[in-house]
Design an enzyme around this catalytic site. Structure first.
Site, PDB file in Angstrom:
ATOM      1  N   CYS A   1       0.853  -1.182   0.000  1.00 29.64           N
ATOM      2  CA  CYS A   1       0.000   0.000   0.000  1.00 29.64           C
ATOM      3  C   CYS A   1       0.893   1.238   0.000  1.00 29.64           C
ATOM      4  CB  CYS A   1      -0.906  -0.043   1.207  1.00 29.64           C
ATOM      5  SG  CYS A   1      -1.812   1.442   1.504  1.00 29.64           S
ATOM      6  N   PHE A   2       1.130   1.758  -1.165  1.00 29.54           N
ATOM      7  CA  PHE A   2       2.039   2.905  -1.265  1.00 29.54           C
ATOM      8  C   PHE A   2       1.419   4.204  -0.772  1.00 29.54           C
ATOM      9  CE2 PHE A   2       1.425   2.808  -6.236  1.00 29.54           C
ATOM     10  CZ  PHE A   2       0.054   2.917  -6.112  1.00 29.54           C
ATOM     11  N   TRP A   3       0.091   4.246  -0.670  1.00 33.33           N
ATOM     12  CA  TRP A   3      -0.566   5.464  -0.177  1.00 33.33           C
ATOM     13  C   TRP A   3      -0.119   5.800   1.243  1.00 33.33           C
ATOM     14  CZ3 TRP A   3      -5.890   2.954  -1.335  1.00 33.33           C
ATOM     15  CH2 TRP A   3      -6.134   2.967  -2.711  1.00 33.33           C
ATOM     16  N   TYR A  88       3.670  -6.083  -2.972  1.00 33.40           N
ATOM     17  CA  TYR A  88       3.732  -5.564  -1.599  1.00 33.40           C
ATOM     18  C   TYR A  88       5.008  -5.988  -0.881  1.00 33.40           C
ATOM     19  CZ  TYR A  88      -1.140  -4.552  -2.506  1.00 33.40           C
ATOM     20  OH  TYR A  88      -2.295  -4.079  -3.053  1.00 33.40           O
ATOM     21  N   HIS A 153       0.958  -0.077   8.369  1.00 33.60           N
ATOM     22  CA  HIS A 153       1.758   1.138   8.212  1.00 33.60           C
ATOM     23  C   HIS A 153       1.434   2.124   9.324  1.00 33.60           C
ATOM     24  CE1 HIS A 153       2.142   0.182   3.678  1.00 33.60           C
ATOM     25  NE2 HIS A 153       3.088  -0.387   4.378  1.00 33.60           N
TER      26      HIS A 153
END
Length: 164
Positions: A1-3, A88, A153
């Site tokens: 999840c790069f957000w 991921y 995260h």
């Protein structure tokens, strides 16, 4: 999840703290101009990633790397929280031998001091071609404050890292 990764770097190092820009995108794969859908299929070999542009007089590469290991779980292979797949994976894409050596040194230190109960799976690879993700992914959590943020995260509290 790069957000979530982008959001946490901006939140912690934005403004006058040294981060100039952060872009979400794709790296480490074989396809040309990959899309989010193609990367999520697992067929391109790309990782979802964040490209950081920073002022090294205000923000060190060491600090960036140490924060990376505080804000995600590097012991889960091809997984962050409920998100699974090679896109991921935990990876550091380096620009030259100095960054590669520094990344490997930090991994060694955080394995011994912070992540003793699991094996770090983070890959250290030469940075290849970077592809920006689609515009709607950029600053996603700023544009969508209630949007999905991977529960893996978050910034963990560790003792200061001692380097040998």
């Amino acid at each position: 999840c790069f957000w979530g990764v982008e959001h946490l770097y901006r939140k912690n190092f934005g403004g006058d703290k040294g981060l100039i820009d952060a872009r979400v995108g794709y790296i480490g794969g074989d396809a040309t101009n990959p899309s989010y859908r193609s990367v999520c299929s697992g067929q391109t070999g790309h990782a979802e990633a964040v490209e950081l542009l920073y002022d090294p007089s205000k923000l060190s590469y060491d600090t960036i790397l140490e924060f990376f290991f505080k804000m995600h779980d590097p012991t889960t292979l091809n997984r962050q929280g409920a998100d699974t797949g090679t896109q991921y994976r935990s990876a550091i894409f380096t620009h030259g031998p100095e960054q590669e050596a520094k990344a490997k040194s930090i991994i060694n230190a955080v394995q011994k001091q912070w992540w003793k109960n699991g094996t770090i799976t983070t890959q250290v690879l030469p940075a290849g071609k970077w592809w920006d993700a689609e515009e709607y992914h950029q600053l996603y959590l700023d544009k969508n404050p209630g949007g999905y943020e991977c529960p893996a995260h978050h910034v963990r509290t560790f003792s200061p890292l001692s380097k040998d």
